[in-house]
Enzyme design. Structure first.
Site, PDB file in Angstrom:
ATOM      1  N   GLY A 143       0.838  -1.192   0.000  1.00 53.51           N
ATOM      2  CA  GLY A 143       0.000   0.000   0.000  1.00 53.51           C
ATOM      3  C   GLY A 143       0.871   1.239   0.000  1.00 53.51           C
ATOM      4  N   GLY A 144       0.329   2.309   0.593  1.00 50.76           N
ATOM      5  CA  GLY A 144       1.063   3.572   0.597  1.00 50.76           C
ATOM      6  C   GLY A 144       2.419   3.470   1.270  1.00 50.76           C
ATOM      7  N   GLY A 157      23.815  11.401 -30.825  1.00 50.84           N
ATOM      8  CA  GLY A 157      23.208  11.938 -29.600  1.00 50.84           C
ATOM      9  C   GLY A 157      23.783  11.275 -28.372  1.00 50.84           C
ATOM     10  N   ALA A 158      24.160  10.015 -28.538  1.00 52.82           N
ATOM     11  CA  ALA A 158      24.710   9.300 -27.385  1.00 52.82           C
ATOM     12  C   ALA A 158      26.076   9.882 -27.003  1.00 52.82           C
ATOM     13  CB  ALA A 158      24.812   7.816 -27.680  1.00 52.82           C
TER      14      ALA A 158
HETATM   15  C1  HXC Z   1      -2.950  -4.036  13.039  1.00 55.40           C
HETATM   16  C2  HXC Z   1      -2.039  -6.005  12.366  1.00 55.40           C
HETATM   17  C3  HXC Z   1      -1.883  -5.511  11.067  1.00 55.40           C
HETATM   18  C4  HXC Z   1      -2.316  -4.198  10.797  1.00 55.40           C
HETATM   19  C5  HXC Z   1      -1.151  -7.520  11.105  1.00 55.40           C
HETATM   20  N1  HXC Z   1      -1.569  -7.246  12.335  1.00 55.40           N
HETATM   21  N2  HXC Z   1      -1.348  -6.473  10.308  1.00 55.40           N
HETATM   22  N3  HXC Z   1      -2.564  -5.263  13.342  1.00 55.40           N
HETATM   23  N4  HXC Z   1      -2.845  -3.490  11.832  1.00 55.40           N
HETATM   24  N5  HXC Z   1      -2.162  -3.645   9.609  1.00 55.40           N
HETATM   25  C6  HXC Z   1      -1.497  -8.112  13.492  1.00 55.40           C
HETATM   26  C7  HXC Z   1      -2.300  -9.368  13.339  1.00 55.40           C
HETATM   27  O1  HXC Z   1      -3.655  -9.142  13.694  1.00 55.40           O
HETATM   28  C8  HXC Z   1      -1.599 -10.288  14.312  1.00 55.40           C
HETATM   29  O2  HXC Z   1      -2.003  -9.928  15.602  1.00 55.40           O
HETATM   30  C9  HXC Z   1      -0.160  -9.879  14.173  1.00 55.40           C
HETATM   31  O3  HXC Z   1      -0.175  -8.553  13.621  1.00 55.40           O
HETATM   32  C10 HXC Z   1       0.638 -10.769  13.232  1.00 55.40           C
HETATM   33  O4  HXC Z   1      -0.080 -10.861  12.025  1.00 55.40           O
HETATM   34  P1  HXC Z   1      -0.293 -12.248  11.277  1.00 55.40           P
HETATM   35  O5  HXC Z   1      -1.354 -12.030  10.256  1.00 55.40           O
HETATM   36  O6  HXC Z   1      -0.463 -13.333  12.270  1.00 55.40           O
HETATM   37  O7  HXC Z   1       1.138 -12.449  10.616  1.00 55.40           O
HETATM   38  P2  HXC Z   1       1.503 -13.059   9.211  1.00 55.40           P
HETATM   39  O8  HXC Z   1       0.757 -14.330   9.016  1.00 55.40           O
HETATM   40  O9  HXC Z   1       2.963 -13.115   9.174  1.00 55.40           O
HETATM   41  O10 HXC Z   1       0.967 -12.018   8.118  1.00 55.40           O
HETATM   42  C11 HXC Z   1       1.531 -10.724   8.061  1.00 55.40           C
HETATM   43  C12 HXC Z   1       0.740  -9.830   7.087  1.00 55.40           C
HETATM   44  C13 HXC Z   1      -0.788  -9.912   7.448  1.00 55.40           C
HETATM   45  C14 HXC Z   1       0.967 -10.332   5.682  1.00 55.40           C
HETATM   46  C15 HXC Z   1       1.294  -8.442   7.218  1.00 55.40           C
HETATM   47  O11 HXC Z   1      -0.924  -9.705   8.849  1.00 55.40           O
HETATM   48  C16 HXC Z   1      -1.588  -8.886   6.725  1.00 55.40           C
HETATM   49  O12 HXC Z   1      -1.958  -9.054   5.561  1.00 55.40           O
HETATM   50  N6  HXC Z   1      -1.965  -7.802   7.465  1.00 55.40           N
HETATM   51  C17 HXC Z   1      -2.861  -6.799   6.975  1.00 55.40           C
HETATM   52  C18 HXC Z   1      -2.180  -5.949   5.975  1.00 55.40           C
HETATM   53  C19 HXC Z   1      -3.033  -4.786   5.575  1.00 55.40           C
HETATM   54  O13 HXC Z   1      -4.060  -4.943   4.923  1.00 55.40           O
HETATM   55  N7  HXC Z   1      -2.655  -3.593   6.087  1.00 55.40           N
HETATM   56  C20 HXC Z   1      -3.368  -2.350   5.878  1.00 55.40           C
HETATM   57  C21 HXC Z   1      -2.987  -1.857   4.522  1.00 55.40           C
HETATM   58  S1  HXC Z   1      -3.616  -0.326   4.169  1.00 55.40           S
HETATM   59  P3  HXC Z   1      -2.107 -11.004  16.791  1.00 55.40           P
HETATM   60  O14 HXC Z   1      -2.518 -10.204  17.948  1.00 55.40           O
HETATM   61  O15 HXC Z   1      -3.082 -12.009  16.337  1.00 55.40           O
HETATM   62  O16 HXC Z   1      -0.736 -11.569  16.908  1.00 55.40           O
HETATM   63  C22 HXC Z   1      -2.347   0.656   4.337  1.00 55.40           C
HETATM   64  C23 HXC Z   1      -2.604   2.041   3.886  1.00 55.40           C
HETATM   65  C24 HXC Z   1      -1.338   2.840   3.981  1.00 55.40           C
HETATM   66  O17 HXC Z   1      -1.328   0.302   4.772  1.00 55.40           O
HETATM   67  C25 HXC Z   1      -1.530   4.122   3.253  1.00 55.40           C
HETATM   68  C26 HXC Z   1      -0.353   5.015   3.459  1.00 55.40           C
HETATM   69  C27 HXC Z   1      -0.474   6.265   2.658  1.00 55.40           C
END
Ligand code: HXC
Length: 517
Positions: free
Chosen positions: A172-173, A407-408
């Site tokens: 994402g961002g 040009g190069a």
């Molecule tokens: C809060 C999160 C989190 C998040 C993971 N966790 N991502 N908590 N916010 N974004 C937590 C999980 O709930 C879990 O908590 C712990 O972190 C470990 O995550 P797992 O899923 O067990 O780990 P893993 O299997 O290794 O997977 C990692 C991952 C997956 C691939 C990153 O967690 C994932 O897809 N997360 C969501 C990603 C996402 O959609 N993020 C938001 C994107 S939007 P517990 O307590 O169970 O251990 C964004 C916008 C940004 O980022 C814009 C900027 C301009």
């Protein structure tokens, strides 16, 4: 009232808790995946015992979804200052053991604090990314946090070197912070970067793609060019970062450190006297030329797998850091295309930001012709490179080893782009175009009236070669300062660098130029 000893004990207890991040179970999970923790990565980069942490006791302020009960000291990132190769570096590493290193408002504040310190104190900053993105429970505050970081990435650009390591997810961002920094290093097969992941791709485009295909190091180092180096292991990624830092000054007001070498300045490279093949179309490896001339043969290449028709990287001559740009005759004859031009232009601009002299080795048949290139804007890309070389005020030295056409010729740090010292080897061919093309244009019609048109054209080609495919026409005009024996290239570069050590050059006053982005 507790005693001093009790207070110190409390500090130690808190420190120990902070060191554990999200807890031992989470750390074990990270290790089970073959990955390292944030602290292990920092300890690997820092000179032993030099890391000093900031904000280890910082906590998030979120009360949504019962988050007030989900608190970890440091809140998912380790930040601080350390020494790398004996010089200060600010470093942060996202801690995957705490909510997958997801970015909260407070986590962003920790990065922003470091970025501000880095700009104010003129110290490079390294960020090691491994995060699940915005902390979902916080929402909009995380967006602000990200954007505060991006803004500082932009403000710091050209003030202090910024390096991003991507050691896990970065989606994402979140990808914009690495993309805004000077160099991006990814760990192969364990990291990825994309704006929208495979699930969104499936939903929107009905296409199946894996995480690795969409954003792995192999894609970004070969195809998008977002990543400068794909490391086989985490340790190797850290070593590469150390290597990069060793070549650079701390900020835009300094020069790079001089690294003593036992490699004699006057060392001849006899092998270069025979490196150019007799057949002008036969390849040779320009990296052999680079390695045989730089100090101790040490050349740290960047973007090696992207547009290999141009080679860029860092080396030293007589202890002084330089950036090297070189056409690569061993790949597509060293032709300049869209990707190669952009790659070289970005590298030149980095060197110019940080007072790193630029050495350019030229063996280029021209720009790649064709619809694909023209439709893709090869004009704009070539203009980027022209802009970068012309704008650069650092010492510039160019060595034409063989072809330099059209040009190069102009674009590859020619004298007319404010290059300081231009050399050619006697094998240099500096002309408006290659002999074959030139003879086609000039004599194809006349050849039809000849008894043997092919022989006539061959004779004209020979004539053209004799007249123009050499460095002396350019030397007569002063476009080339000297024609040098290939074996003495190292000495001549070192002497030229010495003559340019007090170089002062300016561009007209302006807010900033408008590089054809
Ligand atoms: C809060 C999160 C989190 C998040 C993971 N966790 N991502 N908590 N916010 N974004 C937590 C999980 O709930 C879990 O908590 C712990 O972190 C470990 O995550 P797992 O899923 O067990 O780990 P893993 O299997 O290794 O997977 C990692 C991952 C997956 C691939 C990153 O967690 C994932 O897809 N997360 C969501 C990603 C996402 O959609 N993020 C938001 C994107 S939007 P517990 O307590 O169970 O251990 C964004 C916008 C940004 O980022 C814009 C900027 C301009």
């Amino acid at each position: 009232m507790s005693t001093t000893q009790e207070k110190i004990a409390e500090l130690k207890e808190k420190r120990a808790a902070a060191l554990l991040g999200g807890g031992q179970a989470k750390i074990d999970k990270i290790h089970a995946k073959g990955k390292k923790t944030a602290r292990e990565r920092i300890n690997q980069l820092a000179d032993p015992g030099t890391f000093e942490e900031y904000d280890a006791f910082k906590l998030h302020r979120c009360h949504n979804f019962g988050m007030e009960k989900n608190q970890f000291l440091g809140d998912g990132i380790v930040t601080g200052i350390c020494k790398v190769n004996g010089r200060s570096v600010y470093i942060y590493a996202q801690d995957f053991s705490v909510l997958a290193g997801s970015l909260s408002e407070t986590l962003a504040e920790k990065i922003v604090k470091l970025q501000d310190l880095s700009m104010r104190n003129g110290i490079p900053i390294v960020g090691l990314n491994d995060s699940g993105g915005a902390r979902i429970q916080e929402g909009i505050e995380a967006l602000r946090g990200y954007t505060d970081i991006f803004t500082r990435n932009v403000l710091a650009s050209g003030v202090v070197p910024q390096i991003s390591g991507v050691f896990g997810p970065c989606a994402g961002g979140a990808v914009y912070s690495p993309a805004l920094t000077d160099f991006v290093i990814q760990v192969n097969l364990q990291s990825y970067m994309f704006l929208t992941g495979p699930k969104v791709v499936k939903a929107v485009l009905n296409e199946d793609v894996t995480v690795e295909e969409l954003g792995g190091a192999s894609m970004h180092t070969t195809t998008s060019g977002v990543t400068d180096y794909g490391a086989p292991t985490e340790d190797d990624a850290i070593e590469y970062i150390k290597g990069l830092l060793s070549f650079w000054p701390q900020n835009n007001m300094e020069d790079s450190p001089v690294v003593e070498t036992a490699d004699p300045s006057s060392r001849r490279s006899e092998e270069l006297n025979t490196i150019i093949p007799d057949n002008p179309n036969a390849p040779y490896d320009i990296k052999d030329v680079i390695r045989s001339t730089v100090d101790d043969g040490y050349f740290l290449e960047t973007k090696e797998a992207y547009a290999p028709n141009v080679v860029v990287g860092f080396g030293r001559y007589g202890g002084k850091s330089v950036g090297i740009v070189a056409n690569q005759p061993a790949y597509y004859a060293g032709v300049l295309d869209i990707n190669a031009s952009w790659k070289a232009a970005r590298f030149v601009r980095f060197c110019d930001c940080f007072n790193i002299p630029i050495i350019t080795f030229v063996d280029v048949p021209g720009f790649l012709p064709g619809k694909e290139q023209e439709f893709g804007g090869v004009i704009r890309s070539g203009a980027k490179l022209m802009f970068a070389f012309a704008e650069a005020t650092v010492p510039k030295i160019t060595i034409i080893t063989r072809k330099s056409y059209g040009g190069a010729y102009c674009v590859m740090s020619s004298k007319h782009l404010r290059c300081d010292v231009n050399f050619a080897w006697p094998t240099g061919e500096i002309a408006v175009m290659g002999a074959k093309g030139a003879v086609e244009v000039l004599y194809a019609r006349g050849a039809k009236d000849e008894a043997d048109p092919a022989a006539y054209l061959a004779e004209k080609q020979e004539e053209y070669n004799k007249q123009f495919s050499n460095p002396y026409r350019a030397a007569e005009r002063g476009y080339i300062d000297d024609v040098i024996e290939p074996a003495e290239t190292r000495k001549r570069i070192i002497d030229a660098l010495d003559s340019l050590k007090n170089k002062r050059d300016d561009t007209p006053m302006k807010k900033h130029g408008n590089i054809p982005l």
